[in-house]
Design a protein around this motif. Structure first.
Motif, mmCIF file in Angstrom:
data_model
loop_
_atom_site.group_PDB
_atom_site.id
_atom_site.type_symbol
_atom_site.label_atom_id
_atom_site.label_comp_id
_atom_site.label_asym_id
_atom_site.label_seq_id
_atom_site.Cartn_x
_atom_site.Cartn_y
_atom_site.Cartn_z
ATOM 1 N N UNK A 133 3.777 11.659 3.111
ATOM 2 C CA UNK A 133 4.165 9.929 2.797
ATOM 3 C C UNK A 133 3.100 8.984 3.681
ATOM 4 N N UNK A 134 3.144 9.464 4.963
ATOM 5 C CA UNK A 134 3.136 8.124 5.918
ATOM 6 C C UNK A 134 0.754 8.032 5.265
ATOM 7 N N UNK A 135 1.160 9.235 5.385
ATOM 8 C CA UNK A 135 -0.781 9.618 5.169
ATOM 9 C C UNK A 135 -1.145 8.495 4.082
ATOM 10 N N UNK A 136 -0.649 8.446 2.896
ATOM 11 C CA UNK A 136 -0.219 7.556 1.949
ATOM 12 C C UNK A 136 -0.592 6.305 2.093
ATOM 13 N N UNK A 137 0.934 5.682 2.993
ATOM 14 C CA UNK A 137 1.411 4.803 3.206
ATOM 15 C C UNK A 137 -0.451 3.946 4.313
ATOM 16 N N UNK A 138 -1.291 4.645 4.960
ATOM 17 C CA UNK A 138 -1.820 4.384 5.041
ATOM 18 C C UNK A 138 -2.929 3.985 3.814
ATOM 19 N N UNK A 139 -3.416 5.531 3.889
ATOM 20 C CA UNK A 139 -3.905 5.222 1.940
ATOM 21 C C UNK A 139 -5.834 4.730 2.444
ATOM 22 N N UNK A 140 -6.946 4.645 1.851
ATOM 23 C CA UNK A 140 -8.142 4.438 1.463
ATOM 24 C C UNK A 140 -8.050 2.924 2.240
ATOM 25 N N UNK A 141 -6.783 2.149 2.128
ATOM 26 C CA UNK A 141 -6.993 0.883 2.462
ATOM 27 C C UNK A 141 -7.475 0.610 4.200
ATOM 28 N N UNK A 142 -5.541 1.902 4.650
ATOM 29 C CA UNK A 142 -6.113 2.480 6.079
ATOM 30 C C UNK A 142 -7.445 2.389 7.114
ATOM 31 N N UNK A 171 -2.360 -8.262 2.539
ATOM 32 C CA UNK A 171 -2.544 -7.059 1.393
ATOM 33 C C UNK A 171 -2.646 -5.526 2.316
ATOM 34 N N UNK A 172 -2.919 -5.021 1.620
ATOM 35 C CA UNK A 172 -2.911 -3.314 1.905
ATOM 36 C C UNK A 172 -4.110 -3.318 3.810
ATOM 37 N N UNK A 173 -5.608 -3.625 3.289
ATOM 38 C CA UNK A 173 -6.086 -3.288 4.226
ATOM 39 C C UNK A 173 -6.234 -4.076 5.398
ATOM 40 N N UNK A 174 -5.355 -5.870 5.239
ATOM 41 C CA UNK A 174 -5.076 -6.178 5.963
ATOM 42 C C UNK A 174 -4.191 -6.011 7.190
ATOM 43 N N UNK A 175 -3.152 -5.755 6.144
ATOM 44 C CA UNK A 175 -1.533 -5.727 6.531
ATOM 45 C C UNK A 175 -2.442 -4.137 7.982
ATOM 46 N N UNK A 176 -2.779 -3.194 7.261
ATOM 47 C CA UNK A 176 -3.481 -2.129 8.135
ATOM 48 C C UNK A 176 -4.032 -2.758 9.791
ATOM 49 N N UNK A 177 -4.849 -3.811 9.493
ATOM 50 C CA UNK A 177 -6.199 -3.801 10.544
ATOM 51 C C UNK A 177 -5.343 -4.897 11.276
ATOM 52 N N UNK A 178 -3.851 -6.138 10.461
ATOM 53 C CA UNK A 178 -3.344 -6.858 11.742
ATOM 54 C C UNK A 178 -3.003 -5.775 13.030
ATOM 55 N N UNK A 179 -1.612 -4.883 12.421
ATOM 56 C CA UNK A 179 -1.346 -3.749 13.021
ATOM 57 C C UNK A 179 -2.102 -3.131 14.402
ATOM 58 N N UNK A 333 1.642 -5.543 2.096
ATOM 59 C CA UNK A 333 0.948 -4.628 3.048
ATOM 60 C C UNK A 333 1.065 -3.462 1.798
ATOM 61 N N UNK A 334 1.432 -1.932 1.711
ATOM 62 C CA UNK A 334 0.907 -0.808 0.898
ATOM 63 C C UNK A 334 1.862 -0.297 0.173
ATOM 64 N N UNK A 335 1.350 0.493 -1.485
ATOM 65 C CA UNK A 335 2.507 0.914 -1.825
ATOM 66 C C UNK A 335 2.257 1.995 -2.130
ATOM 67 N N UNK A 336 3.182 3.378 -1.783
ATOM 68 C CA UNK A 336 2.819 5.081 -2.302
ATOM 69 C C UNK A 336 3.620 5.023 -2.563
ATOM 70 N N UNK A 337 2.663 6.021 -4.247
ATOM 71 C CA UNK A 337 3.297 6.751 -5.171
ATOM 72 C C UNK A 337 3.812 8.464 -4.853
#
Length: 340
Positions: A133-142, A171-179, A333-337
């Motif tokens: 789940x955390x891997x896809x929390x990162x996903x392609x955006x992370x 957004x997804x890329x931005x949120x992970x980049x900030x963190x 942020x990110x959406x995980x399915x």
């Protein structure tokens, strides 16, 4: 879809999937039963446990962009899962693996299905310390965000050089980049059009300052005041041009997206007068070594408590509803399915 206990391998030759088909009226998306024989060529078959929602997925699901180039198509540009069968030397049954890009969901059946078959060279082992789940929390955006951070590092950017700007920060890329950048010691300036609602969220990720995207989104001058030593841009067009114009001498800008547009209405001034570097970042066809490095660094550098705070988990059935929202900038942020 019935959730499966983690690690359980299904024995059925059939599975469920979202399938896009082209019609006279455009395209349709249906939840259907598929047979394993309908999967495309590859030497690794994976029982998918999770996928995610990326901007490109929104374009594909809504038909707003020409993402899909093979019909019918299982959408989904990334997934994580457990190897069901493999003839590839690097992967054996039971291994946990991650896929990003390589045309999945575009030219090769993707991750919005309970099963996938792909070439083993496309897969990266799930790093220790990351759940599915955390891997896809990162996903392609992370993963893309980390490729951007690695590009900045390769060009010598260090925290002492000055602040780093992140566009599309909510957004997804931005949120992970900030963190990630904040965790690495950088002073992060987060650009967003939702500062009134997302300012506290971005500060919780580590942003030191919030910049209204309106300052960057319109036509600008060839050069502006020197403001940031580096930047991660997922927006393109006028925004990227203004990011370059505001870069300090010797600055580095990693560009990975086109949410505003594919054009770049800029001048050569930042490059020849300030020695600015524009580093292009591709996440789709990046070589396997780069992918492994990015995922290993994500497992090491991404604070998991912060990651958990920027992820929303949904059943895959919610994908059609959420696709328009990510295109409208309404997804934080990110959406995980959850899939299998």
């Amino acid at each position: 879809m019935t959730p499966q206990p983690e690690g359980r391998l299904r024995v059925s030759e059939t599975f469920d999937a979202f399938v896009l088909t082209k019609t006279d009226d455009g395209q349709s998306l249906d939840w259907v039963e598929m047979d394993e024989s309908e999967l495309m060529d590859g030497d690794v078959t994976v029982d998918v446990t999770h996928s995610s929602l990326n901007y490109k997925d929104g374009l594909a699901l809504t038909g707003a962009g020409p993402v899909v180039r093979r019909w019918p198509m299982v959408p989904g540009i990334d997934f994580v899962g457990r190897v069901r069968a493999s003839t590839h030397a690097d992967h054996t049954a039971g291994d946990l693996v991650v896929l990003n890009g390589w045309g999945a969901g575009e030219t090769h059946l993707g991750g919005y299905a309970e099963r996938a078959r792909v070439p083993g060279d496309w897969l990266v082992p799930l790093p220790a310390g990351l759940s599915e789940a955390r891997a896809m929390g990162l996903g392609t955006a992370g993963y893309t965000a980390m490729l951007c951070v690695l590009a900045l590092e390769r060009h010598g950017l260090t925290p002492d050089r000055g602040p780093v700007l992140v566009t599309g920060a909510a957004g997804g890329v931005g949120s992970v980049a900030v963190a990630l950048l904040a965790r690495l010691g950088f002073e992060v300036v987060a650009s967003t059009g939702r500062g009134d609602t997302e300012g506290d969220y971005l500060r919780s990720l580590g942003a030191a300052d919030i910049l209204d995207r309106a300052e960057l989104s319109g036509p600008g001058r060839p050069l502006g005041k020197e403001r940031w030593a580096g930047a991660v841009d997922s927006v393109g067009s006028h925004t990227l041009a203004n990011v370059l114009a505001g870069a300090r001498y010797g600055g580095v800008v990693a560009a990975c997206g086109l949410a505003q547009g594919m054009d770049l209405p800029a001048s050569v001034a930042p490059f020849i007068l300030r020695g600015v570097t524009l580093a292009g970042v591709d996440s789709v066809m990046a070589p396997r070594a780069a992918r492994s490095e990015a995922w290993d660094r994500l497992a090491k550098d991404m604070p998991l408590d912060v990651l958990d705070g920027l992820v929303a988990v949904h059943p895959l059935a919610d994908a059609p509803r959420l696709a328009p929202e990510i295109l409208d900038g309404k997804v934080r942020g990110r959406v995980v399915f959850t899939v299998g």
